[in-house]
Design a protein around this motif. Structure first.
Motif, PDB file in Angstrom:
ATOM      1  N   UNK A  20     -37.204   2.237 -39.835  1.00  0.00           N
ATOM      2  CA  UNK A  20     -36.695   3.693 -39.695  1.00  0.00           C
ATOM      3  C   UNK A  20     -37.724   4.726 -39.615  1.00  0.00           C
ATOM      4  N   UNK A  21     -38.853   4.526 -40.005  1.00  0.00           N
ATOM      5  CA  UNK A  21     -39.935   5.669 -40.183  1.00  0.00           C
ATOM      6  C   UNK A  21     -40.565   5.530 -38.789  1.00  0.00           C
ATOM      7  N   UNK A  42     -40.587   9.180 -36.748  1.00  0.00           N
ATOM      8  CA  UNK A  42     -41.766  10.100 -36.305  1.00  0.00           C
ATOM      9  C   UNK A  42     -42.080   9.857 -34.817  1.00  0.00           C
ATOM     10  N   UNK A  43     -41.200   9.115 -34.225  1.00  0.00           N
ATOM     11  CA  UNK A  43     -41.291   9.168 -32.800  1.00  0.00           C
ATOM     12  C   UNK A  43     -40.984  10.341 -31.862  1.00  0.00           C
ATOM     13  N   UNK A  51     -49.639   1.210 -39.418  1.00  0.00           N
ATOM     14  CA  UNK A  51     -50.023   1.407 -40.784  1.00  0.00           C
ATOM     15  C   UNK A  51     -49.563   2.587 -41.294  1.00  0.00           C
ATOM     16  N   UNK A  52     -49.543   3.546 -40.474  1.00  0.00           N
ATOM     17  CA  UNK A  52     -48.764   4.831 -41.117  1.00  0.00           C
ATOM     18  C   UNK A  52     -47.012   4.580 -41.666  1.00  0.00           C
ATOM     19  N   UNK A  55     -54.824   9.552 -44.967  1.00  0.00           N
ATOM     20  CA  UNK A  55     -55.704   9.324 -44.200  1.00  0.00           C
ATOM     21  C   UNK A  55     -54.921   9.112 -42.636  1.00  0.00           C
ATOM     22  N   UNK A  56     -53.930   8.153 -42.616  1.00  0.00           N
ATOM     23  CA  UNK A  56     -53.289   7.704 -41.384  1.00  0.00           C
ATOM     24  C   UNK A  56     -52.399   9.046 -40.690  1.00  0.00           C
ATOM     25  N   UNK A  57     -52.050   9.460 -41.878  1.00  0.00           N
ATOM     26  CA  UNK A  57     -51.045  10.897 -41.160  1.00  0.00           C
ATOM     27  C   UNK A  57     -51.928  11.925 -40.488  1.00  0.00           C
ATOM     28  N   UNK A  58     -53.272  12.010 -41.035  1.00  0.00           N
ATOM     29  CA  UNK A  58     -54.284  12.976 -40.650  1.00  0.00           C
ATOM     30  C   UNK A  58     -54.750  12.527 -39.282  1.00  0.00           C
TER      31      UNK A  58
END
Length: 152
Positions: free
Chosen positions: A50-51, A55-56, A74-75, A116-119
């Motif tokens: 779902x995530x 985010x797509x 990973x995110x 970290x991954x979001x950034x």
């Protein structure tokens, strides 16, 4: 050395030649195969699908390529794991038998990984500012506080 910003996000004074050079450098980012968000890759855990789809819609216009696939996976996985651990923590409470619930450390660990991954993907405010120059929000004309402060 400071991290680079995309040309559209810079606010410094650059010559026309400098901006053209910067734009040429950025065009290379779009030479890689775009990440296909229509297919969920194997590494995405079932609860994170779902995530992946959510985010797509937000990052499809960024220069996210197939090379970034593992970071996106990973995110999504950490997002799911964080949500799952947080639900368990809320249900159990942050203190169990007078001691800190071990899930507090788990949630904190997942939170750090998410940050970290979001950034890295441009999903935080600061990382987006490096990609896109914010447009000025037009000030409301009927702002009594602005009038009092002389901004009227």
């Amino acid at each position: 050395m400071r991290p680079k910003k995309l040309a559209g996000a810079t606010s410094g004074h650059f010559t026309k030649e400098q901006l053209e050079e910067k734009q040429k450098e950025e065009e290379v980012l779009y030479n890689y195969d775009r990440l296909n968000f229509n297919e969920v890759p194997n590494g995405v855990v079932p609860g994170a699908v779902g995530e992946w789809k959510r985010i797509a819609n937000f990052i499809k216009d960024l220069p996210i390529s197939e090379l970034d696939q593992q970071t996106v996976i990973r995110y999504c996985n950490y997002s799911y794991l964080y949500d799952d651990a947080m639900q368990q923590l809320v249900a159990e409470g942050h203190v169990i038998e007078g001691k800190k619930n071990p899930l507090v450390d788990v949630v904190n660990s997942y939170s750090k990984e998410l940050k970290v991954t979001a950034s890295e993907l441009g999903l935080t405010i600061n990382s987006r500012l490096k990609l896109v120059k914010p447009t000025e929000v037009e000030k409301e004309k009927d702002d009594p506080f602005g009038d009092m402060l002389g901004g009227g």
